[in-house]
Design an enzyme around this catalytic site. Structure first.
Site, mmCIF file in Angstrom:
data_model
loop_
_atom_site.group_PDB
_atom_site.id
_atom_site.type_symbol
_atom_site.label_atom_id
_atom_site.label_comp_id
_atom_site.label_asym_id
_atom_site.label_seq_id
_atom_site.Cartn_x
_atom_site.Cartn_y
_atom_site.Cartn_z
ATOM 1 N N GLU A 1 -54.464 -71.322 -25.793
ATOM 2 C CA GLU A 1 -53.672 -70.823 -26.909
ATOM 3 C C GLU A 1 -54.513 -69.855 -27.738
ATOM 4 O O GLU A 1 -55.707 -70.105 -27.966
ATOM 5 C CB GLU A 1 -53.210 -71.968 -27.825
ATOM 6 C CG GLU A 1 -52.351 -73.009 -27.152
ATOM 7 C CD GLU A 1 -53.140 -74.293 -26.908
ATOM 8 O OE1 GLU A 1 -54.306 -74.381 -27.337
ATOM 9 O OE2 GLU A 1 -52.580 -75.193 -26.269
ATOM 10 N N HIS B 1 -59.581 -78.391 -29.482
ATOM 11 C CA HIS B 1 -59.165 -77.330 -30.401
ATOM 12 C C HIS B 1 -60.320 -76.818 -31.236
ATOM 13 O O HIS B 1 -61.266 -77.552 -31.541
ATOM 14 C CB HIS B 1 -58.069 -77.852 -31.346
ATOM 15 C CG HIS B 1 -56.688 -77.706 -30.802
ATOM 16 N ND1 HIS B 1 -55.695 -77.010 -31.472
ATOM 17 C CD2 HIS B 1 -56.126 -78.146 -29.658
ATOM 18 C CE1 HIS B 1 -54.573 -77.047 -30.751
ATOM 19 N NE2 HIS B 1 -54.818 -77.733 -29.651
#
Length: 321
Positions: free
Chosen positions: A107, A38
């Site tokens: 994402e 992330h």
């Protein structure tokens, strides 16, 4: 027997702590590990987002047995696929063959940071398919020049090439991604215990390949504290992939989850210290056909106690499944 994994969740701990946690997880007897990749945490309360590949390199040197895996890396926007291939080959060498490359279509939360907008789901899967082809070609030792609809590669070659190359996993959430994974992946990845996803994967060529799931858990002798922490840091998990893949930053997730209650979280995340609650949550994955389940203990500062409990109580119970 189902394989039980440990998750190094980069959203909830800094790099040195993550390496300390994986060392303890190896000692505790976890069968494998996975690492999120992330740039942003889901919610500000999680508080971290170190570079996953640097952490993996350190983890490869700090451990000797436990397998490593990205869960998952998006090789289409923030990273160019040729760079992902080089990173994965290097970690495979550092870990002496213990690494698997988990890939997904990404994402917005993490990929927006390089600009350029966020494409539709169809385009994201097109880009993923092309990216996997590039990575595979480089893993084969080819000197690659490629000019495709989404990527250009000019005279690329991996000079430090592991043998074997890392197996490639692909994350799935619907029919099209299952078709892609069935054709191109060595294993399938999913975050929900949905048998239909595995059946679709099998229809498209995935029969007999490993299938890896992931389950958030919140261990604490005080169940109320465990539930409070799960609600504070993981209430986004119930939004579902179509929402989670689109929201652009942690503030968006905070707004989208404002109405999620603790009861909602308790319905999907085992909280407390009753081993049977955790076993039943894992059983949903094994009943669906998953061969491996990676557990995510919620709370970066809660890992040591969880790992001690897991070694003594949870893992022995889960290995009986």
């Amino acid at each position: 027997m189902v394989q039980i994994g440990y998750t190094m969740m980069t959203e909830q701990a800094g790099p040195r702590a993550l390496v300390e946690h994986i060392v303890q997880a190896e000692r505790a007897g976890f069968d494998f590990s996975v690492t999120s990749d992330h740039y942003f945490p889901w919610l500000a309360s999680q508080g971290h987002a170190p570079n996953a590949w640097a952490v993996l390199g350190a983890a490869a040197q700090a451990t000797s047995r436990i397998p490593l895996m990205t869960y998952v890396t998006c090789p289409t926007t923030r990273y160019h696929p040729a760079v992902v291939a080089q990173q994965a080959a290097t970690v495979q060498l550092l870990s002496e063959g213990r690494f698997r490359l988990g890939l997904g279509s990404g994402e917005n939360l993490n990929e927006h940071v390089v600009g350029g907008g966020w494409p539709s789901a169809d385009v994201r899967l097109e880009k993923l398919e092309e990216a996997v082809g590039i990575i595979r070609a480089l893993f084969e030792g080819r000197t690659l020049t490629h000019h495709g609809p989404h990527y250009d590669v000019e005279h690329a070659r991996l000079w430090d090439l592991p043998d074997p190359a890392p197996p490639i996993g692909i994350a799935v959430s619907g029919e099209r991604s299952c078709r892609l994974a069935g054709h191109l992946a060595d294993l399938v990845i999913a975050t929900e215990p949905e048998r239909r996803l595995l059946e679709s994967f099998d229809r498209h060529g995935g029969a007999g390949k490993p299938r890896v799931g992931q389950l958030p858990v919140s261990y604490d002798p005080d169940r109320d504290a465990a539930l409070e922490r799960a609600h504070d840091q993981f209430r986004w998990a119930g939004l579902g992939w179509p929402v989670n893949s689109e929201l652009p930053h942690d503030g968006s997730f905070a707004s989208a989850t404002r109405s999620v209650s603790k009861d909602d979280v308790a319905d999907t995340i085992p909280c407390g210290a009753k081993v049977e609650d955790f076993v039943e949550a894992v059983r949903a994955y094994t009943d669906a056909g998953f061969t491996e389940v990676a557990l995510v203990q919620i709370g970066g500062d809660q890992q040591a106690a969880y790992l001690t409990w897991a070694e003594k109580e949870l893992l022995p119970a889960l290995h009986e499944l």
